[in-house]
Structures are given as C-alpha cells and as structure tokens.
Design a protein around this motif. Structure first.
Motif, PDB file in Angstrom:
ATOM      1  N   GLN A 248      -6.357   4.070  21.725  1.00  0.00           N
ATOM      2  CA  GLN A 248      -7.322   3.395  20.864  1.00  0.00           C
ATOM      3  C   GLN A 248      -6.676   2.290  20.029  1.00  0.00           C
ATOM      4  O   GLN A 248      -7.365   1.445  19.484  1.00  0.00           O
ATOM      5  N   PHE A 249      -5.335   2.291  19.914  1.00  0.00           N
ATOM      6  CA  PHE A 249      -4.669   1.281  19.109  1.00  0.00           C
ATOM      7  C   PHE A 249      -3.940   0.234  19.941  1.00  0.00           C
ATOM      8  O   PHE A 249      -3.289  -0.629  19.386  1.00  0.00           O
ATOM      9  N   LYS A 250      -4.001   0.337  21.263  1.00  0.00           N
ATOM     10  CA  LYS A 250      -3.352  -0.662  22.093  1.00  0.00           C
ATOM     11  C   LYS A 250      -4.120  -1.965  21.977  1.00  0.00           C
ATOM     12  O   LYS A 250      -5.334  -2.000  22.048  1.00  0.00           O
ATOM     13  N   ARG A 251      -3.361  -3.026  21.808  1.00  0.00           N
ATOM     14  CA  ARG A 251      -3.995  -4.324  21.623  1.00  0.00           C
ATOM     15  C   ARG A 251      -4.137  -5.036  22.961  1.00  0.00           C
ATOM     16  O   ARG A 251      -3.227  -5.036  23.772  1.00  0.00           O
ATOM     17  N   SER A 252      -5.269  -5.621  23.146  1.00  0.00           N
ATOM     18  CA  SER A 252      -5.489  -6.428  24.338  1.00  0.00           C
ATOM     19  C   SER A 252      -5.437  -7.902  23.934  1.00  0.00           C
ATOM     20  O   SER A 252      -5.164  -8.239  22.795  1.00  0.00           O
ATOM     21  N   GLU A 253      -5.716  -8.762  24.868  1.00  0.00           N
ATOM     22  CA  GLU A 253      -5.692 -10.193  24.585  1.00  0.00           C
ATOM     23  C   GLU A 253      -6.788 -10.588  23.601  1.00  0.00           C
ATOM     24  O   GLU A 253      -6.650 -11.551  22.872  1.00  0.00           O
ATOM     25  N   LYS A 254      -7.881  -9.854  23.597  1.00  0.00           N
ATOM     26  CA  LYS A 254      -9.011 -10.194  22.736  1.00  0.00           C
ATOM     27  C   LYS A 254      -8.835  -9.690  21.312  1.00  0.00           C
ATOM     28  O   LYS A 254      -9.557 -10.101  20.420  1.00  0.00           O
ATOM     29  N   THR A 255      -7.894  -8.757  21.101  1.00  0.00           N
ATOM     30  CA  THR A 255      -7.705  -8.178  19.776  1.00  0.00           C
ATOM     31  C   THR A 255      -6.944  -9.157  18.887  1.00  0.00           C
ATOM     32  O   THR A 255      -5.948  -9.729  19.293  1.00  0.00           O
ATOM     33  N   LYS A 256      -7.426  -9.306  17.692  1.00  0.00           N
ATOM     34  CA  LYS A 256      -6.780 -10.206  16.745  1.00  0.00           C
ATOM     35  C   LYS A 256      -5.751  -9.444  15.932  1.00  0.00           C
ATOM     36  O   LYS A 256      -5.735  -8.221  15.876  1.00  0.00           O
ATOM     37  N   VAL A 257      -4.887 -10.188  15.272  1.00  0.00           N
ATOM     38  CA  VAL A 257      -3.847  -9.582  14.439  1.00  0.00           C
ATOM     39  C   VAL A 257      -4.470  -8.836  13.262  1.00  0.00           C
ATOM     40  O   VAL A 257      -4.009  -7.759  12.886  1.00  0.00           O
ATOM     41  N   CYS A 258      -5.523  -9.363  12.705  1.00  0.00           N
ATOM     42  CA  CYS A 258      -6.186  -8.702  11.567  1.00  0.00           C
ATOM     43  C   CYS A 258      -6.737  -7.341  11.967  1.00  0.00           C
ATOM     44  O   CYS A 258      -6.689  -6.394  11.172  1.00  0.00           O
ATOM     45  N   ASP A 259      -7.244  -7.240  13.187  1.00  0.00           N
ATOM     46  CA  ASP A 259      -7.744  -5.953  13.661  1.00  0.00           C
ATOM     47  C   ASP A 259      -6.602  -4.956  13.822  1.00  0.00           C
ATOM     48  O   ASP A 259      -6.754  -3.769  13.507  1.00  0.00           O
ATOM     49  N   GLY A 260      -5.462  -5.426  14.300  1.00  0.00           N
ATOM     50  CA  GLY A 260      -4.296  -4.546  14.440  1.00  0.00           C
ATOM     51  C   GLY A 260      -3.795  -4.048  13.104  1.00  0.00           C
ATOM     52  O   GLY A 260      -3.426  -2.886  12.949  1.00  0.00           O
ATOM     53  N   ILE A 261      -3.796  -4.934  12.114  1.00  0.00           N
ATOM     54  CA  ILE A 261      -3.373  -4.535  10.768  1.00  0.00           C
ATOM     55  C   ILE A 261      -4.377  -3.559  10.170  1.00  0.00           C
ATOM     56  O   ILE A 261      -3.995  -2.556   9.569  1.00  0.00           O
ATOM     57  N   ARG A 262      -5.661  -3.832  10.359  1.00  0.00           N
ATOM     58  CA  ARG A 262      -6.696  -2.943   9.816  1.00  0.00           C
ATOM     59  C   ARG A 262      -6.627  -1.552  10.456  1.00  0.00           C
ATOM     60  O   ARG A 262      -6.864  -0.548   9.803  1.00  0.00           O
ATOM     61  N   GLU A 263      -6.274  -1.489  11.731  1.00  0.00           N
ATOM     62  CA  GLU A 263      -6.146  -0.194  12.403  1.00  0.00           C
ATOM     63  C   GLU A 263      -4.846   0.508  12.029  1.00  0.00           C
ATOM     64  O   GLU A 263      -4.769   1.730  12.072  1.00  0.00           O
ATOM     65  N   SER A 264      -3.812  -0.255  11.675  1.00  0.00           N
ATOM     66  CA  SER A 264      -2.516   0.335  11.364  1.00  0.00           C
ATOM     67  C   SER A 264      -2.385   0.807   9.922  1.00  0.00           C
ATOM     68  O   SER A 264      -1.572   1.688   9.629  1.00  0.00           O
ATOM     69  N   LEU A 265      -3.142   0.238   9.005  1.00  0.00           N
ATOM     70  CA  LEU A 265      -3.016   0.607   7.590  1.00  0.00           C
ATOM     71  C   LEU A 265      -3.253   2.089   7.308  1.00  0.00           C
ATOM     72  O   LEU A 265      -2.481   2.693   6.555  1.00  0.00           O
ATOM     73  N   PRO A 266      -4.291   2.728   7.866  1.00  0.00           N
ATOM     74  CA  PRO A 266      -4.438   4.168   7.608  1.00  0.00           C
ATOM     75  C   PRO A 266      -3.257   4.991   8.116  1.00  0.00           C
ATOM     76  O   PRO A 266      -2.879   5.977   7.491  1.00  0.00           O
ATOM     77  N   ILE A 267      -2.655   4.575   9.222  1.00  0.00           N
ATOM     78  CA  ILE A 267      -1.501   5.298   9.753  1.00  0.00           C
ATOM     79  C   ILE A 267      -0.317   5.167   8.811  1.00  0.00           C
ATOM     80  O   ILE A 267       0.342   6.159   8.477  1.00  0.00           O
ATOM     81  N   PHE A 268      -0.038   3.941   8.358  1.00  0.00           N
ATOM     82  CA  PHE A 268       1.075   3.744   7.430  1.00  0.00           C
ATOM     83  C   PHE A 268       0.835   4.468   6.113  1.00  0.00           C
ATOM     84  O   PHE A 268       1.761   5.040   5.525  1.00  0.00           O
ATOM     85  N   PHE A 269      -0.389   4.454   5.632  1.00  0.00           N
ATOM     86  CA  PHE A 269      -0.726   5.132   4.387  1.00  0.00           C
ATOM     87  C   PHE A 269      -0.531   6.632   4.522  1.00  0.00           C
ATOM     88  O   PHE A 269       0.020   7.282   3.626  1.00  0.00           O
ATOM     89  N   THR A 270      -0.947   7.192   5.641  1.00  0.00           N
ATOM     90  CA  THR A 270      -0.781   8.626   5.889  1.00  0.00           C
ATOM     91  C   THR A 270       0.699   8.991   5.956  1.00  0.00           C
ATOM     92  O   THR A 270       1.143   9.979   5.355  1.00  0.00           O
ATOM     93  N   LEU A 271       1.478   8.196   6.674  1.00  0.00           N
ATOM     94  CA  LEU A 271       2.913   8.470   6.778  1.00  0.00           C
ATOM     95  C   LEU A 271       3.609   8.325   5.431  1.00  0.00           C
ATOM     96  O   LEU A 271       4.545   9.068   5.126  1.00  0.00           O
ATOM     97  N   LEU A 272       3.150   7.395   4.605  1.00  0.00           N
ATOM     98  CA  LEU A 272       3.717   7.237   3.269  1.00  0.00           C
ATOM     99  C   LEU A 272       3.420   8.448   2.394  1.00  0.00           C
ATOM    100  O   LEU A 272       4.298   8.921   1.658  1.00  0.00           O
ATOM    101  N   MET A 273       2.214   8.986   2.469  1.00  0.00           N
ATOM    102  CA  MET A 273       1.868  10.185   1.701  1.00  0.00           C
ATOM    103  C   MET A 273       2.715  11.380   2.155  1.00  0.00           C
ATOM    104  O   MET A 273       3.164  12.179   1.338  1.00  0.00           O
ATOM    105  N   ILE A 274       2.937  11.498   3.455  1.00  0.00           N
ATOM    106  CA  ILE A 274       3.774  12.587   3.969  1.00  0.00           C
ATOM    107  C   ILE A 274       5.214  12.406   3.499  1.00  0.00           C
ATOM    108  O   ILE A 274       5.886  13.379   3.144  1.00  0.00           O
ATOM    109  N   LEU A 275       5.683  11.171   3.463  1.00  0.00           N
ATOM    110  CA  LEU A 275       7.045  10.908   2.975  1.00  0.00           C
ATOM    111  C   LEU A 275       7.177  11.281   1.500  1.00  0.00           C
ATOM    112  O   LEU A 275       8.169  11.902   1.098  1.00  0.00           O
ATOM    113  N   PHE A 276       6.195  10.935   0.669  1.00  0.00           N
ATOM    114  CA  PHE A 276       6.218  11.324  -0.743  1.00  0.00           C
ATOM    115  C   PHE A 276       6.201  12.845  -0.896  1.00  0.00           C
ATOM    116  O   PHE A 276       6.913  13.403  -1.740  1.00  0.00           O
TER     117      PHE A 276
END
Length: 152
Positions: free
Chosen positions: A37-65
């Motif tokens: 669901q997170f693989k980017r295709s040619e039609k996917t924009k960078v903003c969409d990739g960042i928007r999809e990645s932010l919850p993952i980074f936020f979750t990993l940051l909470m686990i790290l804390f």
C-alpha cells in the motif's frame, strides 16, 4: 525484599524495552521493504509519500520514546538493587525511579490509548499486553517507593 522488588522492576522493564526494540526493528524493516500500500508508482507524488510516511515515523518515534523510558527505569532499578552500602545518592535515585514510573505510566496510557489509535488506527492489545505494560509501571513505582522509604 527490596532487592527482589527492584530486580523484578528491572527485569520487567528490560523485557518491555527489548519488546519495544523488536517492534521498532520490525517497523523499520517493513517500512524499508515497502508494504504494497506504500509502494510509489509513477503517478504518486512526493507529497502523497510524505503524507503516508508520517504516521509510520510518528509511531516509531513513540515506540522509541517508550523504549528510552523503560530503559532508564530498568537501569535505575538495577543500580539501586545492587548498592551494597547505602549512600546519600540512594534517596535521589529512589525519587527518580518513582518519577520515572509515574512518567512511564502516563506516557503509556496517553500513547497507547489516545495518540497511536488516532494516528494509525485501533491497537489490538490483548489482556496480556495491557497487564505487561501495567506490571512495568506498578513494579517500578513500588520498587522506587520502597527504596525511598528505606533511604529515609
């Protein structure tokens, strides 16, 4: 009795830190592999990739804390357990352990109950998981409180 209580807190928090580390490692690996669901295709924009990645980074940051908090609880409890001669520093370490236990309880409650379900959806925590998290908080605060009473 104090030694057993402090060591139980150190062992439980060490196990919680290790489990958090395993979850963090698996999260990073799955993110780097890229779930379908997170693989980017040619039609996917960078903003969409960042928007999809932010919850993952936020979750990993909470686990790290959470890992950092449980590590410091385990380290402080282990340090207090293996003190052979009581010193003036024991009182400050015991206070620190009680405050770390309170912080661990508040952080885990807020994170697992409100923040992470809002970011990534409902967490499927069983009764065993909830008791494991609560055991870390309870044993840490009990060990810190008992060490505080003996240091006074």
């Amino acid at each position: 009795m104090l030694f057993i209580l402090l060591m139980a807190g150190a062992i439980v928090n060490g196990a919680l830190c290790a489990v958090g580390g395993a979850i963090l490692f698996m999260g990073v690996v799955f993110y780097l592999i890229g779930l379908p669901q997170f693989k980017r295709s040619e039609k996917t924009k960078v903003c969409d990739g960042i928007r999809e990645s932010l919850p993952i980074f936020f979750t990993l940051l909470m686990i790290l804390f959470y890992m950092v908090i449980t590590y410091w609880c385990a380290r402080t409890g282990g340090t207090l357990a293996f003190r052979s001669v009581p010193s003036a520093d024991d009182l400050s370490q015991a206070k620190k352990l009680v405050l770390l236990g309170i912080g661990q309880g508040l952080f885990s409650l807020i994170t697992f109950k409100w923040i992470l379900p809002g970011a990534i959806g409902e967490l499927k925590l069983d009764r065993k998981h909830k008791w494991g998290i609560a055991a870390g908080v309870i044993v840490t605060m009990a060990g810190g409180g008992a060490a505080w009473l003996t240091a006074v």
